[in-house]
Design a protein around this motif. Structure first.
Motif, short mmCIF file in Angstrom:
data_model
loop_
_atom_site.label_atom_id
_atom_site.label_comp_id
_atom_site.label_asym_id
_atom_site.label_seq_id
_atom_site.Cartn_x
_atom_site.Cartn_y
_atom_site.Cartn_z
N ALA A 20 71.19 6.71 -49.26
CA ALA A 20 70.01 5.91 -49.61
C ALA A 20 69.12 6.59 -50.65
O ALA A 20 67.90 6.48 -50.60
CB ALA A 20 69.19 5.55 -48.36
N LEU A 21 69.74 7.30 -51.60
CA LEU A 21 68.94 7.86 -52.70
C LEU A 21 68.54 6.71 -53.62
O LEU A 21 69.31 5.77 -53.81
CB LEU A 21 69.77 8.89 -53.47
CG LEU A 21 70.14 10.16 -52.71
CD1 LEU A 21 71.16 10.97 -53.49
CD2 LEU A 21 68.91 10.99 -52.41
N PHE A 22 67.33 6.76 -54.17
CA PHE A 22 66.86 5.70 -55.06
C PHE A 22 67.38 5.95 -56.47
O PHE A 22 67.06 6.96 -57.08
CB PHE A 22 65.32 5.64 -55.07
CG PHE A 22 64.71 5.19 -53.75
CD1 PHE A 22 65.52 4.94 -52.65
CD2 PHE A 22 63.35 5.00 -53.64
CE1 PHE A 22 64.97 4.51 -51.44
CE2 PHE A 22 62.79 4.58 -52.44
CZ PHE A 22 63.60 4.34 -51.34
N GLU A 23 68.16 5.01 -56.97
CA GLU A 23 68.83 5.21 -58.26
C GLU A 23 67.84 5.32 -59.42
O GLU A 23 68.16 5.88 -60.46
CB GLU A 23 69.78 4.05 -58.57
CG GLU A 23 70.91 3.86 -57.58
CD GLU A 23 70.50 3.01 -56.39
OE1 GLU A 23 69.29 2.67 -56.29
OE2 GLU A 23 71.37 2.71 -55.56
N LEU A 65 70.43 9.28 -42.64
CA LEU A 65 71.29 8.14 -42.32
C LEU A 65 72.72 8.34 -42.81
O LEU A 65 73.03 9.25 -43.56
CB LEU A 65 70.71 6.88 -42.95
CG LEU A 65 69.32 6.52 -42.47
CD1 LEU A 65 68.46 6.06 -43.61
CD2 LEU A 65 69.42 5.46 -41.40
N ARG A 74 65.94 16.00 -48.95
CA ARG A 74 64.84 15.02 -48.90
C ARG A 74 64.26 14.94 -47.49
O ARG A 74 63.04 14.91 -47.31
CB ARG A 74 65.36 13.65 -49.35
CG ARG A 74 64.28 12.56 -49.29
CD ARG A 74 64.84 11.20 -49.59
NE ARG A 74 65.92 10.87 -48.66
CZ ARG A 74 66.78 9.88 -48.83
NH1 ARG A 74 66.71 9.14 -49.90
NH2 ARG A 74 67.72 9.66 -47.95
N LEU A 99 59.90 11.78 -52.39
CA LEU A 99 59.58 10.49 -51.76
C LEU A 99 58.88 10.61 -50.41
O LEU A 99 57.81 10.03 -50.20
CB LEU A 99 60.85 9.63 -51.65
CG LEU A 99 60.66 8.26 -51.01
CD1 LEU A 99 59.89 7.34 -51.95
CD2 LEU A 99 62.00 7.62 -50.66
N LYS A 155 74.39 6.45 -44.89
CA LYS A 155 74.41 6.40 -46.35
C LYS A 155 73.23 7.23 -46.85
O LYS A 155 72.21 7.31 -46.19
CB LYS A 155 74.30 4.95 -46.83
CG LYS A 155 75.60 4.19 -46.62
CD LYS A 155 75.61 2.89 -47.41
CE LYS A 155 74.85 1.80 -46.69
NZ LYS A 155 74.70 0.57 -47.47
N TYR A 215 64.62 11.57 -40.67
CA TYR A 215 65.74 10.71 -40.28
C TYR A 215 66.78 10.75 -41.41
O TYR A 215 66.48 10.44 -42.54
CB TYR A 215 65.22 9.28 -40.10
CG TYR A 215 66.05 8.38 -39.23
CD1 TYR A 215 67.42 8.52 -39.13
CD2 TYR A 215 65.45 7.34 -38.52
CE1 TYR A 215 68.17 7.68 -38.34
CE2 TYR A 215 66.18 6.48 -37.73
CZ TYR A 215 67.55 6.66 -37.64
OH TYR A 215 68.27 5.80 -36.86
#
Lengths: 239, 267
Positions: free
Chosen positions: A76-79, A72, A137, A89, A74, A70
């Motif tokens: 939504a990468l983890f900082e 999206l 990802r 991930l 945004k 999925y």
């Protein structure tokens, strides 16, 4: 690969019930890139949530693969993770965190121009690069099918064209099946094998168009048939 | 390190920044020293009564005599131990409760009014109960420290957990992550800034809790010295203990701030 059969879905809130999708049927074949376009607020994201199995239909049935990626709006990468750790991930979550899978994810990143950024923090990447990292990802866990929820709409126009072309090229060369929802007619024409036009809410299919001229998004945009297809879709959407 | 070559304009800009920073630090120290000097001079010329107001030199003398009586570090140690134990317990309990509340929407809905009421209750009202239930001394004071800070730890952490980006939560869900995986992979790391903020708040509250606890009942500690000094009109002792508290509380806060700076760099 994915099949909606007469699917309906309603949202329930205290103040009432909203039918988002009503009697929706369509199909995505293996290896196909299908776009779903519709007027804004027509329940496009609901269709992706249904396809992803995040919600179940009120009635009707959905045939789907369990293994979906999925992507999206945004990234939504983890900082707090490096780009590389971000790619891992889905592997960690899906229990596929093996050295081979990690190696494949890294190879994918290198192939598509993220090699120099693997050890960097997402905040050091440009918007286009971040969205590309988000795609890698999504691909890292090797899903059979990709669900794309307006993944380019947060980018500025120039980056958007660039990333849009890249993403299409990556998805095609990895031979993935994809379902894209968007409100952008030209994006849908440029990217897809098939465009499905939805009505306003509650959403159902108004028309389906196979797009078979030219092959890359760039060539399509420059093709004389592009404008004609655009007009047809624009009229169907009623804008 | 690479040596950068800057333009003249940029060097002037940097110099200006440095000057401004130096000025701020200079004025800060000046205010402190000036206040101490005025205090000392007023006391020296008996404009104010040093028996009531003490004076910087008398504070220093008191601290030195506490040191000579070998009670200085003992009292500091007692209060530090109470504060730190209470602080650690409050943070751990607060975090655990916040996690439980994050996990269950129903639990949140059920417990919300209790948390709100407990938060607004002045904890010192529980003093007599604590003495009767737990007794006096170390455990009772630690307990006081915990109840003073734990509710805010819960509220702060829960707010941190609840403000995790909706898109990231959807992403986790779409990847098939369960509640526990979402907690460990997303919510805990994403709320690290909130955790650091909680630590900062808890440090301040823990000092309030431990000193308050010592007021109510204690045999040693800085709060005990302050309360005792007040009762026997030894204002030098009160001022000296307060000064030490100031330094200790500031030091503990700075340590937390430093940890924050190291850990939340990438947020």
């Amino acid at each position: 690969m994915l099949e909606f059969n007469n699917v309906s879905y309603s949202y329930h809130t205290r103040s009432g019930e909203t039918a988002a999708v009503c009697g929706l049927s369509f199909k995505v074949e293996r290896g196909q890139f299908v776009s779903v376009i519709g007027p804004s607020g027509c329940g496009k994201s609901t269709i992706l949530s249904l396809a992803a199995g995040l919600i179940s239909p009120s009635s009707g049935s959905i045939k789907r693969k369990s293994d979906m990626g999925y992507m999206l709006q945004k990234d939504a990468l983890f900082e707090w993770r490096t780009v590389e750790q971000n790619l891992f991930l889905p592997l960690e979550i899906k229990g596929k965190n093996t050295p081979e899978m990690r190696k494949r994810a890294v190879a994918l990143a290198q192939k598509y121009g993220l090699g120099d950024f693997l050890k960097k923090s997402p905040s050091q990447l440009s918007g286009g690069m971040r969205q590309r990292a988000a795609l890698i990802r999504t691909l890292a866990a090797e899903p059979e099918m990709l669900l794309l929820d307006e993944p380019f709409s947060a980018l500025d126009y120039q980056t958007r064209l660039e990333v849009c072309d890249d993403v299409q090229a990556i998805i095609k060369s990895e031979k993935k099946t994809a379902l894209l929802v968007t409100h952008d007619i030209s994006e849908a024409i440029a990217l897809s094998d098939k465009v499905t036009v939805l009505s306003s809410r509650p959403a159902h299919v108004l028309a389906e168009h196979d797009i078979d001229f030219a092959s890359t998004p760039k060539e399509r945009r420059n093709d004389p048939r592009f404008a004609g297809t655009f007009e047809v879709l624009r009229k169907e959407l009623g804008i | 390190m690479k040596k950068e070559i800057y333009s003249r304009e940029h060097r002037a800009y940097l110099k200006k920044l440095k000057l401004k920073r130096a000025l701020v630090i200079l004025v800060r120290w000046f205010i402190l020293l000036a206040a101490l000097a005025v205090w000392e001079i007023l006391a020296l010329f008996k404009v104010i009564d040093p028996f009531i107001t003490s004076s910087p030199s008398r504070v220093v003398k008191t601290i030195v005599s506490l040191y000579r009586e070998k009670t200085l570090f003992y009292n500091i140690g007692v209060t530090l131990a109470e504060t730190f134990t209470g602080f650690a317990a409050a943070v751990i309990i607060g975090y655990a409760v916040a996690v439980a509340l994050w996990m269950s929407e129903t639990a949140r809905a059920v417990l919300e009014p209790y948390i709100v009421v407990l938060n607004s209750l002045p904890k010192i009202a529980l003093g007599p109960l604590i003495i009767i239930w737990i007794g006096t001394g170390y455990t009772a004071i630690v307990f006081m420290t915990v109840i003073v800070s734990v509710i805010l730890c819960i509220m702060n952490m829960l707010a941190g957990f609840m403000s995790v980006d909706e898109t990231k939560l959807t992403l986790m869900k779409a990847m098939g992550a369960g509640k526990l995986t979402t907690l460990t992979k997303l919510v805990v790391p994403a709320s690290l800034p909130a955790f650091m903020n909680t630590l900062k708040v808890a440090v301040g509250l823990s000092w309030i809790g431990s000193v308050m606890g010592e007021y109510i009942s204690s045999k040693a500690g800085l709060g005990n010295l302050i309360s005792y000094g007040g009762q026997v009109m030894r204002l030098d002792l009160v001022m000296a203990s307060t000064a030490i508290l100031c330094v200790l509380a500031a030091a503990m806060y700075l340590i937390v701030a430093l940890i924050e700076r190291i850990t939340v760099k990438q947020y």
